[in-house]
Design a protein around this motif. Structure first.
Motif, short mmCIF file in Angstrom:
data_model
loop_
_atom_site.label_atom_id
_atom_site.label_comp_id
_atom_site.label_asym_id
_atom_site.label_seq_id
_atom_site.Cartn_x
_atom_site.Cartn_y
_atom_site.Cartn_z
N TRP A 8 -18.48 13.56 -72.62
CA TRP A 8 -17.87 12.40 -72.20
C TRP A 8 -18.14 11.87 -70.81
CZ3 TRP A 8 -15.95 16.16 -75.49
CH2 TRP A 8 -15.00 15.93 -76.32
N LEU A 9 -18.27 10.61 -70.30
CA LEU A 9 -18.80 10.28 -69.04
C LEU A 9 -17.88 9.28 -68.60
CD1 LEU A 9 -20.96 9.66 -67.15
CD2 LEU A 9 -21.97 7.84 -68.50
N GLN A 10 -17.34 9.27 -67.20
CA GLN A 10 -16.76 8.49 -66.54
C GLN A 10 -17.62 7.97 -65.42
OE1 GLN A 10 -13.65 6.79 -66.73
NE2 GLN A 10 -14.69 5.45 -65.20
N MET A 11 -18.27 6.90 -65.29
CA MET A 11 -19.10 6.51 -64.16
C MET A 11 -18.17 6.17 -62.85
SD MET A 11 -22.17 6.88 -64.73
CE MET A 11 -22.67 6.33 -63.40
N LEU A 12 -18.49 6.87 -61.85
CA LEU A 12 -17.52 6.68 -60.73
C LEU A 12 -18.26 5.85 -59.62
CD1 LEU A 12 -16.68 10.56 -60.06
CD2 LEU A 12 -15.13 8.83 -61.27
N VAL A 13 -19.18 5.92 -59.67
CA VAL A 13 -20.27 4.73 -58.80
C VAL A 13 -21.23 4.26 -59.76
CG1 VAL A 13 -21.63 4.25 -56.86
CG2 VAL A 13 -20.00 5.95 -56.61
N MET A 14 -21.42 2.84 -59.96
CA MET A 14 -22.14 2.33 -61.20
C MET A 14 -23.59 2.13 -60.56
SD MET A 14 -20.20 1.88 -63.93
CE MET A 14 -21.13 0.59 -64.62
N PRO A 15 -24.50 2.18 -61.72
CA PRO A 15 -25.80 1.88 -61.33
C PRO A 15 -25.81 0.24 -60.79
CG PRO A 15 -25.80 2.63 -63.48
CD PRO A 15 -24.14 2.54 -63.11
N GLY A 16 -26.85 0.14 -60.00
CA GLY A 16 -27.06 -1.26 -59.60
C GLY A 16 -26.26 -1.94 -58.61
N THR A 17 -25.58 -1.04 -57.89
CA THR A 17 -24.79 -1.31 -56.75
C THR A 17 -25.48 -1.24 -55.43
OG1 THR A 17 -23.73 0.61 -56.07
CG2 THR A 17 -22.63 -0.36 -57.80
N GLU A 18 -24.94 -1.73 -54.38
CA GLU A 18 -25.56 -1.71 -52.90
C GLU A 18 -25.76 -0.25 -52.65
OE1 GLU A 18 -21.54 -3.49 -51.48
OE2 GLU A 18 -22.51 -2.59 -49.81
#
Lengths: 141, 141
Positions: free
Chosen positions: B32-42
């Protein structure tokens, strides 16, 4: 303080040592730091485990490249200048944009533990500013 | 499995959803995966909470910019090609250099949870390779 609130051994990751003077001068109260990924490595992503005693908080500061906080234990606060303080609990993630003035730390009567991830380190170091006014911290329950 | 080993609700951070097909095709078993900081952010620093069911592991792969694993729960394994597998426990930190072929996952009979921090994202995406041979995994206790 009851035992459930005693995070004096930190949470999951090592507690490390009392902050070195270069950092402790920017804190009110005692905090401990264990670096998990050192600055200056090929990862360009320093990660530290920070454990705050009850009432401990850092001064206002800014990160030139931003910072992520991953809260692992206790109860604390995060505040950006001009906004209300946000109460923090385990599982909370705080995304601090570059150059935003802020402080973070423990609640008055609770230990507080977070991982700190420094991002975009090539942008430069943190800029440390004045302490949070005691009367502002004392309003936080 | 006794309750102390049941991390089916993950540890501290949200469990999130079953891996999307784009990732699950590179895993044996369920994660299972919960992204905490998404790809493609600053922040240029994707962070995810990954929860592996007992026996779940990923295929051999490489990260173009490296990866940090911060182990928060259970018991698992990390192996670099050509080296013995390392047993992992809460509080362990794994620093995976860029372009090093490796896999990670749970022990046969234990849940396993780690945070994943992708570093130097500008270097490019991960390269997914073949599964670990079942006879190699089955040797790990």
């Amino acid at each position: 303080m009851n035992r459930a609130n005693d995070l004096s051994n930190s949470v999951i990751f090592p507690k490390g040592e009392k902050l070195p003077e270069e950092f402790s001068k920017n804190f009110v109260g005692q905090a401990w730091l264990q670096m998990l990924v050192m600055p200056g490595t090929e990862y360009n992503c320093p990660i530290g485990n920070v454990t705050f005693e009850p009432g401990c908080r850092n001064n206002w500061h800014k990160h030139a490249g931003g910072q992520i906080l991953l809260v692992t234990g206790g109860r604390g606060w995060y505040q950006e200048e001009g906004k209300p303080a946000q109460e923090l609990h385990p599982g909370d993630v705080v995304k601090i944009p570059a150059n935003v003035k802020h402080w973070h730390g423990a609640a008055k009567d609770r230990w507080f533990v977070h991982l700190s991830v420094e991002t975009n380190v090539q942008a430069g170091p943190a800029e440390w500013l004045e302490p949070l006014a005691d009367e502002e911290y004392s309003k936080l329950i």
